[in-house]
Design an enzyme around this catalytic site. Structure first.
Site, PDB file in Angstrom:
ATOM      1  N   GLU A   1       7.963  -8.311   7.246  1.00  0.00           N
ATOM      2  CA  GLU A   1       8.258  -8.899   5.924  1.00  0.00           C
ATOM      3  C   GLU A   1       9.655  -9.498   5.981  1.00  0.00           C
ATOM      4  O   GLU A   1      10.633  -8.783   6.199  1.00  0.00           O
ATOM      5  CB  GLU A   1       8.164  -7.844   4.811  1.00  0.00           C
ATOM      6  CG  GLU A   1       6.735  -7.388   4.554  1.00  0.00           C
ATOM      7  CD  GLU A   1       6.581  -6.440   3.370  1.00  0.00           C
ATOM      8  OE1 GLU A   1       7.361  -6.549   2.403  1.00  0.00           O
ATOM      9  OE2 GLU A   1       5.667  -5.596   3.429  1.00  0.00           O
TER      10      GLU A   1
ATOM     11  N   GLU B   1      -0.875 -10.147   0.963  1.00  0.00           N
ATOM     12  CA  GLU B   1      -1.056  -8.867   0.256  1.00  0.00           C
ATOM     13  C   GLU B   1      -1.940  -9.090  -0.966  1.00  0.00           C
ATOM     14  O   GLU B   1      -1.894 -10.159  -1.596  1.00  0.00           O
ATOM     15  CB  GLU B   1       0.321  -8.355  -0.186  1.00  0.00           C
ATOM     16  CG  GLU B   1       0.234  -7.080  -1.016  1.00  0.00           C
ATOM     17  CD  GLU B   1       1.573  -6.363  -1.134  1.00  0.00           C
ATOM     18  OE1 GLU B   1       2.606  -6.915  -0.708  1.00  0.00           O
ATOM     19  OE2 GLU B   1       1.572  -5.228  -1.652  1.00  0.00           O
TER      20      GLU B   1
ATOM     21  N   GLN C   1       5.529 -14.322   1.495  1.00  0.00           N
ATOM     22  CA  GLN C   1       4.164 -14.176   1.936  1.00  0.00           C
ATOM     23  C   GLN C   1       3.549 -15.564   2.109  1.00  0.00           C
ATOM     24  O   GLN C   1       4.185 -16.564   1.775  1.00  0.00           O
ATOM     25  CB  GLN C   1       3.386 -13.350   0.930  1.00  0.00           C
ATOM     26  CG  GLN C   1       3.967 -11.934   0.750  1.00  0.00           C
ATOM     27  CD  GLN C   1       2.996 -10.992   0.053  1.00  0.00           C
ATOM     28  OE1 GLN C   1       1.840 -11.276  -0.160  1.00  0.00           O
ATOM     29  NE2 GLN C   1       3.505  -9.813  -0.337  1.00  0.00           N
TER      30      GLN C   1
ATOM     31  N   TYR D   1      14.623  -8.602   3.009  1.00  0.00           N
ATOM     32  CA  TYR D   1      14.567  -9.674   2.014  1.00  0.00           C
ATOM     33  C   TYR D   1      15.992 -10.060   1.647  1.00  0.00           C
ATOM     34  O   TYR D   1      16.847  -9.182   1.480  1.00  0.00           O
ATOM     35  CB  TYR D   1      13.842  -9.197   0.747  1.00  0.00           C
ATOM     36  CG  TYR D   1      12.347  -9.063   0.934  1.00  0.00           C
ATOM     37  CD1 TYR D   1      11.538 -10.191   0.956  1.00  0.00           C
ATOM     38  CD2 TYR D   1      11.748  -7.820   1.089  1.00  0.00           C
ATOM     39  CE1 TYR D   1      10.158 -10.081   1.123  1.00  0.00           C
ATOM     40  CE2 TYR D   1      10.372  -7.704   1.259  1.00  0.00           C
ATOM     41  CZ  TYR D   1       9.588  -8.840   1.276  1.00  0.00           C
ATOM     42  OH  TYR D   1       8.227  -8.732   1.440  1.00  0.00           O
TER      43      TYR D   1
ATOM     44  N   ASN E   1       3.124   1.475   5.158  1.00  0.00           N
ATOM     45  CA  ASN E   1       4.067   0.398   4.849  1.00  0.00           C
ATOM     46  C   ASN E   1       5.226   0.975   4.053  1.00  0.00           C
ATOM     47  O   ASN E   1       5.010   1.750   3.117  1.00  0.00           O
ATOM     48  CB  ASN E   1       3.369  -0.676   3.997  1.00  0.00           C
ATOM     49  CG  ASN E   1       4.370  -1.662   3.403  1.00  0.00           C
ATOM     50  OD1 ASN E   1       4.873  -2.535   4.113  1.00  0.00           O
ATOM     51  ND2 ASN E   1       4.679  -1.514   2.114  1.00  0.00           N
ATOM     52  N   GLU E   2       6.418   0.612   4.437  1.00  0.00           N
ATOM     53  CA  GLU E   2       7.620   1.081   3.720  1.00  0.00           C
ATOM     54  C   GLU E   2       7.454   2.558   3.351  1.00  0.00           C
ATOM     55  O   GLU E   2       7.545   2.948   2.180  1.00  0.00           O
ATOM     56  CB  GLU E   2       7.914   0.200   2.496  1.00  0.00           C
ATOM     57  CG  GLU E   2       8.218  -1.233   2.905  1.00  0.00           C
ATOM     58  CD  GLU E   2       8.870  -2.101   1.837  1.00  0.00           C
ATOM     59  OE1 GLU E   2       8.906  -1.716   0.659  1.00  0.00           O
ATOM     60  OE2 GLU E   2       9.353  -3.203   2.198  1.00  0.00           O
TER      61      GLU E   2
HETATM   62  O1  AHR Z   1       6.216  -8.484  -0.374  1.00  0.00           O
HETATM   63  C1  AHR Z   1       6.261  -7.789  -1.580  1.00  0.00           C
HETATM   64  C2  AHR Z   1       6.580  -6.311  -1.402  1.00  0.00           C
HETATM   65  O2  AHR Z   1       7.845  -6.161  -0.857  1.00  0.00           O
HETATM   66  C3  AHR Z   1       5.689  -5.563  -0.432  1.00  0.00           C
HETATM   67  O3  AHR Z   1       4.539  -5.111  -1.034  1.00  0.00           O
HETATM   68  C4  AHR Z   1       6.542  -4.419  -0.010  1.00  0.00           C
HETATM   69  O4  AHR Z   1       6.234  -3.967   1.282  1.00  0.00           O
HETATM   70  C5  AHR Z   1       7.947  -4.954  -0.128  1.00  0.00           C
HETATM   71  O5  AHR Z   1       8.776  -4.088  -0.800  1.00  0.00           O
END
Ligand code: AHR
Length: 588
Positions: A388, A96, A438, A326, A253-254
């Site tokens: 992600e 990103e 990432q 995450y 995205n999201e």
């Molecule tokens: O990876 C960092 C951020 O986490 C990304 O930009 C987003 O898609 C997610 O919330």
């Protein structure tokens, strides 16, 4: 909203409140825990040299797991029970335009003193070739929904400078390019990077702030044949006559959050508008819908219900649904996006296990969303794209001060990553792609870089170890091992003892195994049914300190150790504490 509540506040880009997970263990016949007398250091010395040989037998059905050798653990690889082909794209990456990922990480510029290939960091290219990187996602993340792709094409000196989506988070001593995007690295440079490393590009389109037409034009710029359109001419003028042939396109995205704050129904309408009648220029276009955050089943259901409102044929236009997860909430306290995070480097064993527990939810998330998808997409045409994944700690461990959302990956993150990749391998029919978040200088980085400094993190080593699974046939594999018992704030807690995955790629069998126990190794009998072994090797990643990590100054603290697999019957391997192991076997 059940399971997730999201708040957006002024001055803070994102704040989540998640419900605590309910963990369901699916281990096979876990035996009574037995105290191991071996100490960590002894393990590391003694167990890297493997002993034993494979127990050969024709597959005769699944039998109760019991180690015949007196070991406390057993692994049985059922070569007669294929699970499906493991898509190489499960080993995908994510870059990103955020902090030091692109500027400094990937792109150093053509005139840099840092060794580079056409402006792209040379050492990164070399490392990614080694791990057979299959696909890379760009430009975001949240950044994608503020990005105008036209800013990043044409002569570099004429490209505009723009405020980066993440500028508000930039408070430290970082380079100006992190806050104000110089657009030196755009579509051409990204696709060139992908070509250099042998990857496919996966571009994420801006749904929040650009109209659908701009998406069609981006596809046209990338894929229309030489000489056919004005945009093909612009591409050719930049030195790229031949079409890029970009197949993977993320539609936002999201979109439930930074990507527009849409409801699933609203987003489905946008998705339809963006993806209907996009010219494909004779190639495949695989559209990936912005999918659920963690366990937001209502997003998955709401999106698909709206998609099929016009007819079930609409499902055919969707390649994948993105899932993000995450592991961040280690506080075991209130589910607060800021306070819930903990330190990347300073942690107790309980936080080691709690992080793995959070990450281990991935399997139930895959299964859960798959089930919801199946209610509407009965033939399971649409696959999951986990674009992600990784742990997310609080700031403070950056290798380069000022790099936002950068953290120092340790052995804990290597074990986490091995565990996650094994989950994907065990679900090959459901997961078509996954992208570690990432690639470099951000979150679960495989690499850290600053100016002329570069280091492979423990996570990078795990991706190298697991490359042998790419394109293999996943094999059902049974694991039996005493579970880990630990203290969670004065209450007993458990975690599984050994897990992993196996695959067969022609005559090569790869078995990867994670031992999450911080202090106990696992002596394990390995049974491979229906195969004859010629030779093999054992590669292990571990360290006597669970906090171990690699820095620019000490690059090889956590590294891979490989030894020959000694063929004898039965095969007994000891998996050291806090380790990831790959057993690679050549079959006759
Ligand atoms: O990876 C960092 C951020 O986490 C990304 O930009 C987003 O898609 C997610 O919330």
């Amino acid at each position: 909203m059940k399971g997730r509540e999201k708040q957006l506040e002024v001055g803070r880009w994102q704040s989540y409140i998640y419900a605590l997970p309910e963990i369901v263990y699916s281990g096979f016949l876990v035996r009574e825990e037995r105290e191991s007398s071996m100490k960590r250091r002894e393990f590391i010395r003694t167990t890297l040299a493997s002993t034993g040989a494979l127990v050969f037998s024709q597959y005769a059905g699944v039998r109760p797991l019991r180690a015949a050798t007196g070991t406390d653990s057993r692994i049985e690889v059922l070569s007669g029970e294929p699970l499906g082909t493991i898509s190489p794209n499960i080993y995908g990456h994510f870059t990103e335009n955020l902090g030091g990922v692109i500027y400094d990480g990937v792109w150093v510029g053509k005139n840099s003193k840092v060794p580079n290939i056409d402006g792209i960091r040379k050492e990164l290219v070399e490392q990614m070739r080694k791990i057979k990187a299959p696909v890379v996602r760009f430009p975001g993340g949240c950044f994608a929904d503020s990005y105008d792709w036209r800013d990043g094409i044409g002569p570099p000196e004429k490209r505009p400078r723009r405020t980066n989506f993440w500028a508000g988070e930039e408070k430290g001593p970082s380079a100006p390019s992190h806050k104000y995007d110089p657009n030196e690295f755009g579509t051409n440079e990204f696709v060139h990077f992908c070509k250099l490393i042998g990857s496919q590009p996966y571009l994420a389109a801006n749904v929040r702030s650009l109209p659908a037409e701009e998406f069609y034009r981006w596809v046209e710029y990338c894929n229309s044949p030489a000489g056919s359109t004005t945009l093909a001419d612009v591409r050719a003028e930049a030195g790229y006559r031949d079409p890029f042939g970009v197949r993977f396109w993320g539609v936002g995205n999201e979109s439930w959050g930074c990507g527009g704050n849409f409801s699933p129904q609203e987003y489905a309408e946008e998705f339809r508008r963006f993806t209907t009648w996009v010219p494909s220029y004779g190639g495949d276009l695989s559209f990936i819908g912005s999918g659920p955050n963690v366990d937001d089943w209502s997003w998955t259901r709401g999106f698909l219900e709206e998609i099929v409102r016009k007819g079930p044929w609409a499902l055919r236009g969707i390649y994948g649904l993105a899932l993000h997860h995450y592991a961040w909430n280690l506080s075991r306290g209130p589910e607060n996006w800021v306070q819930g995070k903990r330190d990347a480097l300073n942690f107790e064993p309980v936080e080691w296990y709690e992080l793995l527990r959070e990450g281990d939810r991935m399997e139930s998330l895959i299964t859960g969303h798959w089930q919801v998808m199946g209610e509407i997409d009965r033939e399971h045409h649409i696959k999951l794209v986990v674009d992600e994944w990784g742990p997310w700690y609080k700031p403070g461990s950056e290798a380069t001060p000022g790099d936002i959302i950068e953290q120092m990956p340790t052995l804990r993150d290597a074990v986490f990553s091995g565990m996650t990749l094994d989950i994907f391998n065990r679900n090959p029919e459901k997961v078509a792609m996954a992208n570690c978040a990432q690639l470099i200088n951000c979150l679960n980085s495989l690499y850290l870089a600053h100016e002329d400094k570069f280091v492979v993190t423990p996570v990078g080593h795990v991706l190298a170890m697991y490359a042998a699974h790419q394109g293999g046939q996943g094999l059902r594999t049974l694991f039996s091992s005493p579970s880990v018992n630990y203290d969670r704030d004065g209450k007993p807690a458990t975690f599984w003892g050994l897990r992993g995955s196996a695959s067969l790629n022609q005559k090569n069998l790869c078995l990867t195994v994670v031992n999450p126990h911080v202090s106990e190794g696992r002596e394990t009998e390995i049974v491979l049914r229906g195969a004859t072994v010629r030779s093999g090797s054992v590669t292990t990643l571990t360290h006597s300190d669970i906090h171990a990590h690699n820095t620019f100054e000490r690059r090889d603290v956590v590294t891979l150790h490989t030894s020959e697999l000694k063929i004898a019957a039965p095969l007994v391997l000891t998996f050291p504490p806090a380790s990831v192991t790959a057993v690679n076997v050549d079959l006759a």
